[in-house]
Design an enzyme around this catalytic site. Structure first.
Site, PDB file in Angstrom:
ATOM      1  N   LYS A  22       5.594  -0.663  -3.432  1.00 21.16           N
ATOM      2  CA  LYS A  22       4.387  -1.148  -2.731  1.00 21.16           C
ATOM      3  C   LYS A  22       4.344  -2.678  -2.737  1.00 21.16           C
ATOM      4  O   LYS A  22       4.050  -3.310  -1.724  1.00 21.16           O
ATOM      5  CB  LYS A  22       3.135  -0.571  -3.403  1.00 21.16           C
ATOM      6  CG  LYS A  22       2.937   0.913  -3.129  1.00 21.16           C
ATOM      7  CD  LYS A  22       1.901   1.568  -4.039  1.00 21.16           C
ATOM      8  CE  LYS A  22       1.901   3.081  -3.821  1.00 21.16           C
ATOM      9  NZ  LYS A  22       1.044   3.815  -4.773  1.00 21.16           N
TER      10      LYS A  22
ATOM     11  N   GLN B 131      -3.077   2.717  -9.625  1.00 22.58           N
ATOM     12  CA  GLN B 131      -2.082   3.782  -9.540  1.00 22.58           C
ATOM     13  C   GLN B 131      -2.472   4.970 -10.427  1.00 22.58           C
ATOM     14  O   GLN B 131      -2.835   4.801 -11.586  1.00 22.58           O
ATOM     15  CB  GLN B 131      -0.707   3.221  -9.950  1.00 22.58           C
ATOM     16  CG  GLN B 131       0.452   4.187  -9.794  1.00 22.58           C
ATOM     17  CD  GLN B 131       0.812   4.513  -8.350  1.00 22.58           C
ATOM     18  OE1 GLN B 131       0.490   3.753  -7.429  1.00 22.58           O
ATOM     19  NE2 GLN B 131       1.464   5.637  -8.136  1.00 22.58           N
TER      20      GLN B 131
ATOM     21  N   ASP C 206      -6.803   2.864  -0.742  1.00 25.16           N
ATOM     22  CA  ASP C 206      -6.324   4.227  -1.019  1.00 25.16           C
ATOM     23  C   ASP C 206      -7.181   5.272  -0.292  1.00 25.16           C
ATOM     24  O   ASP C 206      -6.756   6.414  -0.115  1.00 25.16           O
ATOM     25  CB  ASP C 206      -6.474   4.511  -2.527  1.00 25.16           C
ATOM     26  CG  ASP C 206      -5.162   4.568  -3.264  1.00 25.16           C
ATOM     27  OD1 ASP C 206      -4.137   4.880  -2.636  1.00 25.16           O
ATOM     28  OD2 ASP C 206      -5.175   4.323  -4.479  1.00 25.16           O
TER      29      ASP C 206
HETATM   30  N1  GUN Z   1      -0.199   8.274  -7.322  1.00 24.29           N
HETATM   31  C1  GUN Z   1       0.552   9.014  -6.486  1.00 24.29           C
HETATM   32  N2  GUN Z   1       0.216   8.776  -5.196  1.00 24.29           N
HETATM   33  C2  GUN Z   1      -0.786   7.855  -5.241  1.00 24.29           C
HETATM   34  C3  GUN Z   1      -1.530   7.203  -4.238  1.00 24.29           C
HETATM   35  O1  GUN Z   1      -1.380   7.436  -3.023  1.00 24.29           O
HETATM   36  N3  GUN Z   1      -2.461   6.306  -4.682  1.00 24.29           N
HETATM   37  C4  GUN Z   1      -2.654   6.043  -6.016  1.00 24.29           C
HETATM   38  N4  GUN Z   1      -3.592   5.166  -6.343  1.00 24.29           N
HETATM   39  N5  GUN Z   1      -1.971   6.646  -6.964  1.00 24.29           N
HETATM   40  C5  GUN Z   1      -1.036   7.529  -6.570  1.00 24.29           C
END
Ligand code: GUN
Length: 320
Positions: free
Chosen positions: A78, A122, A145
């Site tokens: 990311k 995350q 998100d």
């Molecule tokens: N963990 C796995 N996928 C995601 C996501 O799309 N967003 C976040 N914040 N954590 C994750």
């Protein structure tokens, strides 16, 4: 290829990403998430340049608590993608014993920081921290998100000014790009998670492009799963069970989207493991018309949609 028997797919001219994809040797054509994500990221980089000219650099801050190896890989991807698009991509790494109060204080600080347009904490979080409490503290305008109840509510109502969760938004974008006819189609979703299954259903049932579908959500308590999946014109699988969807569970000509990312043991590889989806790719590609590979399908689209949400968040600070 079973284009003559396709139910869920339109016969529109192939897009540039579609043309770039080599057809699978037998059966279904591939939906190339890597190629499509690259196109989207190129478009976003152009938007970022326009924002720079107006004095704004979109900024995404990712917070990682603990040392989960899979999370560390996702977070690194990311940050790299944000920077490549000309955005500020920062990762704040906190130790696994961080308290909930400490994390909430950081979130409040990021909420107040004008250079941060998108905040992503995350998941999963260590057990001493309640994820719902953390999500509730993120400013909904920075919740790229799409997990905050305000954004979840906007998605369900069909208000376009919220943020849709990145993975379902990426899946919908793939369907649109590949000319899949969603209107009136039977769309069966396997998995009812808050991150994928439920918002995916909310997106597909709305009116408009890439939607207007008749949606069924299946889950671990569904009786006779195969009876549902065999009806699907569009089958979206996000159950977290390696290769659970086999060819006999899929209608000929269906469009199959595999959201699964499961690491399984494989002695033939150098690492001793291999990434597979929730769909038995080799079997299902024989009956489907279009299918996403794992890796290289949904995963890259999730990151592209995260960047898109961050650019939108930055744009909104200008009132645009
Ligand atoms: N963990 C796995 N996928 C995601 C996501 O799309 N967003 C976040 N914040 N954590 C994750």
């Amino acid at each position: 290829m079973h284009a003559d028997t396709v139910v869920g797919r339109a016969t529109s001219t192939p897009s540039s990403a579609e043309k770039a994809v080599a057809p699978a040797s037998a059966g279904a054509s591939l939906i190339d998430g890597t190629a499509l994500a690259k196109i989207i990221r190129g478009e976003l980089a152009e938007e970022v340049r326009e924002l720079h000219a107006r004095g704004v650099t979109p900024g995404l801050t990712v917070v990682l608590v603990g040392e989960d190896p899979a999370s560390a890989v996702y977070v690194g991807a990311k940050e790299k993608a944000s920077r490549e698009a000309g955005m500020t991509g920062e990762t704040i790494r906190l130790p696994a014993d961080t308290s909930q109060a400490q994390l909430l204080a950081l979130v409040e600080q990021l909420n107040a920081d004008g250079s941060v347009h998108g905040i992503l904490v995350q998941m999963p979080l260590p057990k001493q921290i309640d994820p719902d409490t953390v999500i509730l503290h993120i400013d909904p305008k920075k919740d790229v998100d799409g997990f905050h109840p305000v954004n979840v509510g906007k998605l369900l109502i069909g208000q376009a000014d919220g943020f849709a969760p990145c993975t379902p938004a990426g899946v919908q974008r793939m369907l649109v790009h590949y000319g899949v006819e969603t209107r009136g189609a039977d769309c069966v979703i396997v998995g009812r998670s808050t991150i994928v299954g439920k918002p995916m259903a909310a997106l597909m049932v709305q009116g408009g492009a890439g939607a207007d579908a008749t949606v069924t959500i299946c889950h671990s308590r569904t009786r006779d799963l195969a009876a549902h999946t065999r009806r699907a014109d569009i089958l979206i699988v996000a159950a977290g069970r390696p290769r659970m969807i086999t060819a006999d569970m899929v209608k000929r000509g269906a469009v199959v989207i595999d959201v699964g990312m499961n690491r399984i043991a494989d002695a033939s590889t150098k690492s001793g493991t291999r990434l597979v989806g929730d769909v038995d790719f080799e079997g299902v590609r024989q009956v489907a018309s279009l299918i996403t590979p794992v890796p290289g399908g949904v995963g890259p689209m999730t990151i592209a949609m995260l960047l898109r949400n961050t650019v939108r968040a930055a744009r909104r600070t200008l009132g645009a």
